[in-house]
Enzyme design. Structure first.
Site, PDB file in Angstrom:
ATOM      1  N   ASP A   1      20.144  10.580 -34.592  1.00  0.00           N
ATOM      2  CA  ASP A   1      19.664   9.379 -34.689  1.00  0.00           C
ATOM      3  C   ASP A   1      19.986   8.369 -35.863  1.00  0.00           C
ATOM      4  O   ASP A   1      20.288   8.953 -36.902  1.00  0.00           O
ATOM      5  CB  ASP A   1      18.088   9.452 -34.558  1.00  0.00           C
ATOM      6  CG  ASP A   1      17.360   8.035 -33.941  1.00  0.00           C
ATOM      7  OD1 ASP A   1      18.047   7.211 -33.383  1.00  0.00           O
ATOM      8  OD2 ASP A   1      16.206   7.734 -34.220  1.00  0.00           O
TER       9      ASP A   1
ATOM     10  N   ASP B   1      27.882  -3.522 -37.013  1.00  0.00           N
ATOM     11  CA  ASP B   1      29.177  -3.414 -37.415  1.00  0.00           C
ATOM     12  C   ASP B   1      29.834  -4.615 -37.969  1.00  0.00           C
ATOM     13  O   ASP B   1      30.262  -4.607 -39.329  1.00  0.00           O
ATOM     14  CB  ASP B   1      30.199  -2.458 -36.746  1.00  0.00           C
ATOM     15  CG  ASP B   1      29.946  -0.980 -36.662  1.00  0.00           C
ATOM     16  OD1 ASP B   1      29.090  -0.534 -37.344  1.00  0.00           O
ATOM     17  OD2 ASP B   1      30.646  -0.179 -36.010  1.00  0.00           O
TER      18      ASP B   1
ATOM     19  N   ASN C   1      32.647   9.082 -26.409  1.00  0.00           N
ATOM     20  CA  ASN C   1      33.031   9.053 -27.652  1.00  0.00           C
ATOM     21  C   ASN C   1      32.399   9.936 -28.686  1.00  0.00           C
ATOM     22  O   ASN C   1      33.130  10.594 -29.531  1.00  0.00           O
ATOM     23  CB  ASN C   1      33.075   7.432 -28.114  1.00  0.00           C
ATOM     24  CG  ASN C   1      33.873   6.402 -27.394  1.00  0.00           C
ATOM     25  OD1 ASN C   1      34.392   6.851 -26.585  1.00  0.00           O
ATOM     26  ND2 ASN C   1      33.139   5.342 -27.100  1.00  0.00           N
ATOM     27  N   LYS C   2      31.227  10.227 -28.650  1.00  0.00           N
ATOM     28  CA  LYS C   2      30.570  11.049 -29.572  1.00  0.00           C
ATOM     29  C   LYS C   2      30.991  12.515 -29.284  1.00  0.00           C
ATOM     30  O   LYS C   2      30.981  13.495 -30.316  1.00  0.00           O
ATOM     31  CB  LYS C   2      28.947  11.127 -29.496  1.00  0.00           C
ATOM     32  CG  LYS C   2      28.464   9.764 -30.071  1.00  0.00           C
ATOM     33  CD  LYS C   2      26.857   9.805 -30.105  1.00  0.00           C
ATOM     34  CE  LYS C   2      26.229   8.747 -30.716  1.00  0.00           C
ATOM     35  NZ  LYS C   2      24.686   8.888 -30.597  1.00  0.00           N
TER      36      LYS C   2
ATOM     37  N   ASN D   1      27.323   9.919 -24.299  1.00  0.00           N
ATOM     38  CA  ASN D   1      28.437   9.278 -24.756  1.00  0.00           C
ATOM     39  C   ASN D   1      29.678  10.013 -25.138  1.00  0.00           C
ATOM     40  O   ASN D   1      29.598  10.873 -26.079  1.00  0.00           O
ATOM     41  CB  ASN D   1      27.820   8.611 -26.177  1.00  0.00           C
ATOM     42  CG  ASN D   1      28.924   7.407 -26.672  1.00  0.00           C
ATOM     43  OD1 ASN D   1      30.090   7.719 -26.661  1.00  0.00           O
ATOM     44  ND2 ASN D   1      28.364   6.569 -27.543  1.00  0.00           N
TER      45      ASN D   1
ATOM     46  N   PHE E   1      30.780  -1.440 -32.979  1.00  0.00           N
ATOM     47  CA  PHE E   1      29.634  -1.983 -32.231  1.00  0.00           C
ATOM     48  C   PHE E   1      28.273  -2.053 -32.848  1.00  0.00           C
ATOM     49  O   PHE E   1      28.297  -1.828 -34.116  1.00  0.00           O
ATOM     50  CB  PHE E   1      29.367  -0.868 -30.991  1.00  0.00           C
ATOM     51  CG  PHE E   1      29.215   0.647 -31.596  1.00  0.00           C
ATOM     52  CD1 PHE E   1      27.782   0.851 -31.786  1.00  0.00           C
ATOM     53  CD2 PHE E   1      30.088   1.473 -31.690  1.00  0.00           C
ATOM     54  CE1 PHE E   1      27.553   2.237 -32.220  1.00  0.00           C
ATOM     55  CE2 PHE E   1      29.962   2.715 -32.380  1.00  0.00           C
ATOM     56  CZ  PHE E   1      28.650   3.180 -32.665  1.00  0.00           C
TER      57      PHE E   1
ATOM     58  N   THR F   1      23.779  13.758 -25.524  1.00  0.00           N
ATOM     59  CA  THR F   1      24.177  12.362 -25.463  1.00  0.00           C
ATOM     60  C   THR F   1      25.170  12.385 -24.250  1.00  0.00           C
ATOM     61  O   THR F   1      25.535  13.488 -23.743  1.00  0.00           O
ATOM     62  CB  THR F   1      25.080  12.023 -26.804  1.00  0.00           C
ATOM     63  OG1 THR F   1      25.589  10.692 -26.620  1.00  0.00           O
ATOM     64  CG2 THR F   1      26.209  13.017 -26.913  1.00  0.00           C
TER      65      THR F   1
END
Length: 201
Positions: free
Chosen positions: A71, A157, A12-13, A10, A154, A8
């Site tokens: 995923d 949600d 945040n991940k 990302n 996001f 990723t």
């Protein structure tokens, strides 16, 4: 220190996984940090498992270390499990979160709340240094609401009313979501798998 590479970009991940694995002897890197930021894997699998494993293996071929990829999909009973693996591109390849939510509401027009059961599911694939593949999963049940509610989170949600809370993920906020979500449950199982790898070493 064992190296873990996340499939990723990302941040945040990356932070989320660092937080969960605190205290374990792993240093965690995004694919971008190891120079594979441009590596895009086509997610053309028919299941979340296939996509997660495909992403993890694509990086594992190029690096030494443990590789982790995930995923996630939203599965709605009244729509025979759709959007499922197509959750991120439900309204088309370039669809925004807004487009996807709009399409989901349209597809469920006229469906009563009692018939709007859904679940979020996350699959995490782990490829070990000796190229063994394992997967862990997490699920969160709920219903699809009739309108967007809440400002946090996001994706779907604002529509996903979490079982036992009667609020959407977007209303509950990050702190609660990160304790009860499908991802949180999958990450807890991931931690157990990684603890086993440390013990085996």
């Amino acid at each position: 220190m064992n190296k873990i590479i996340l499939s990723t970009g990302n941040i945040n991940k990356v932070e989320e996984i660092e937080d969960i694995l605190k205290g374990l002897p792993f240093s965690i890197y995004s694919k971008k940090e190891i120079g594979l930021g441009d590596l895009e894997v086509e997610e053309d699998g028919e299941t979340l498992e296939e996509n997660a494993i495909k992403k993890a293996l694509a990086i594992s071929e190029k690096v030494n270390g443990i590789v982790i990829a995930d995923d996630t999909g939203l599965f709605v009973d009244a729509l025979d499990g759709a959007p499922g693996v197509y959750s991120a591109r439900y309204a088309g390849e370039e669809a925004s979160y807004e487009d996807n939510n709009k399409k989901l509401l349209e597809e469920l027009k006229g469906v009563a709340l009692a018939e709007r059961d859904a679940k979020f599911k996350t699959i995490i694939a782990i490829v070990t240094e000796d190229k063994q593949v394992k997967t862990v999963s997490g699920e969160c049940k709920g219903k699809i609401g009739f309108e967007l509610k809440g400002k946090e989170g996001f994706g779907y949600d604002p529509l996903f009313i979490v079982e036992g809370y009667e609020k959407t993920f977007a209303q509950l906020g990050e702190e609660i979501k990160n304790k009860i979500s499908h991802r949180a449950k999958a990450l807890e199982k991931l931690k157990i798998e990684l603890e086993k790898l440390v013990e085996d070493d």
